[in-house]
Design a protein around this motif. Structure first.
Motif, short mmCIF file in Angstrom:
data_model
loop_
_atom_site.label_atom_id
_atom_site.label_comp_id
_atom_site.label_asym_id
_atom_site.label_seq_id
_atom_site.Cartn_x
_atom_site.Cartn_y
_atom_site.Cartn_z
N UNK A 214 0.86 -1.18 0.00
CA UNK A 214 0.00 0.00 0.00
C UNK A 214 0.90 1.23 0.00
N UNK A 215 0.37 2.34 -0.44
CA UNK A 215 1.16 3.58 -0.46
C UNK A 215 1.37 4.07 0.97
N UNK A 216 2.63 4.15 1.37
CA UNK A 216 2.93 4.62 2.72
C UNK A 216 2.81 6.14 2.79
N UNK A 217 2.44 6.63 3.95
CA UNK A 217 2.22 8.06 4.15
C UNK A 217 3.50 8.71 4.72
N UNK A 218 3.82 9.88 4.23
CA UNK A 218 5.00 10.59 4.72
C UNK A 218 4.64 11.51 5.88
N UNK A 219 5.65 11.85 6.66
CA UNK A 219 5.46 12.77 7.77
C UNK A 219 6.75 13.52 8.05
#
Length: 330
Positions: free
Chosen positions: A140-145
């Motif tokens: 799945x597309x990982x979320x950046x932070x």
């Protein structure tokens, strides 16, 4: 803490290895340097955001990602010569070239023949890297932070008139969105062991030795403690560094070596063992002064290689990097 540390902190240094690279001037006013350049890197990391690894299919060794970044440098100082006091703002050249973009606002005070003491606030700079909020999520597309750090740094150069110098930095690490549990089957209690927020302390001690005219060696030790909210991410680190500098006419050459290890506090709940790590970094930088005939302008080229080998393959990291730019000193 697995943020390419200490690779990110040591991947390349520049400038002289001698302790007196920034003595306090004898006249009032501004001094320092500004620079601009570009770097091309291949970074393999499962934690730092990379355009090519937004989606992963397994929790094994990370793939490399190529990236080109601007390299911006600022070292601004104001001196009160009579009191031997100097105010500083920015990142020193060697900080920027080793991928440590921490900014510092502080003061340096010469104490007679006993050296220079300093104190300052440190904070995330313009080169701060994003990380994955949910680094363990698969397919799945990982979320950046954003990862931010703030803290204080205390230093003492030429301790008691000797060639020893030391500094200690204490920082608070904060992620805008720590979501390591997302994409795992861990319970809330186990997932909390992966929390990357917390506090870090790093102590440096070095000895500067001019063993021949124009040649400098600076061996040193680096000791770190990473007290994170997630105890599987907390660790103690220790390493050895060796900096070499040579200045001849219009050229300055520096070379840098770091070797160390990290010992983690608790077993990682996702992998069933501690992520103990061995780190190695080597780099070199060449500066050409009076570039194009301008007295205060220098050009530089550099290259570095760093590798972090963890007992957990997911936390392995590798950096290959080359860069070039120009710097104006005033």
């Amino acid at each position: 803490m697995r943020f390419l540390t200490p690779i990110a902190a040591f991947v390349l240094a520049a400038g002289s290895a001698h302790a007196a690279v920034n003595p306090i001037p004898t006249t009032n006013g501004f001094s320092g340097s500004v620079g601009i350049g570009v770097s091309s890197s291949n970074v393999a990391s499962n934690l730092y955001k990379g355009d090519d690894n937004e989606r992963i299919s397994n929790r094994g060794t990370p793939d490399g990602n190529s990236v080109t970044d601007p390299l911006l440098m600022l070292d601004l100082r104001y001196t009160l010569a009579d009191s031997r006091t100097q105010f500083v703002l920015g990142n020193q050249v060697h900080d920027a070239l080793r991928l440590d973009f921490t900014q510092q606002l502080g003061v340096r005070q010469e104490i007679g023949n006993n050296g220079i003491v300093s104190a300052g606030l440190v904070f995330s700079g313009f080169g701060t890297k994003d990380v994955w909020a949910n680094p363990y999520a698969l397919n799945t597309d990982r979320e950046e932070t954003k990862r931010k750090s703030t803290g204080v740094r205390l230093g003492w150069e030429n301790i008691l008139g000797s060639n020893f110098s030391a500094d200690v930095t204490r920082r608070k690490i904060e992620l805008d969105d720590e979501n390591s549990r997302n994409g795992t089957n861990l319970s809330a209690a186990d997932a909390s062991l992966l929390d990357r927020n917390g506090n870090t302390t790093r102590f440096n001690l070095s000895y500067d030795w001019e063993f021949a005219p124009g040649h400098f060696l600076a061996p040193g030790v680096v000791i770190g403690q990473h007290d994170m909210d997630g105890k599987a991410m907390s660790n103690d680190s220790a390493g050895f560094k060796l900096d070499y500098g040579y200045r001849s006419g219009l050229y300055t050459l520096t070379a840098n070596l770091y070797a160390g290890q990290q010992k983690f506090d608790e077993v990682n709940p996702l992998f069933g063992k501690k992520a103990d790590t061995k780190d190695f970094v080597v780099g070199a930088n060449l500066m050409r002064h009076e570039l194009f005939g301008y007295k205060n302008v220098s050009g530089f080229v550099n290259a570095a290689y760093g590798k972090s080998d963890s007992d957990v393959d997911f936390y392995d990291a590798e950096v290959k990097r080359i860069g070039a730019g120009v710097m104006y000193k005033f």
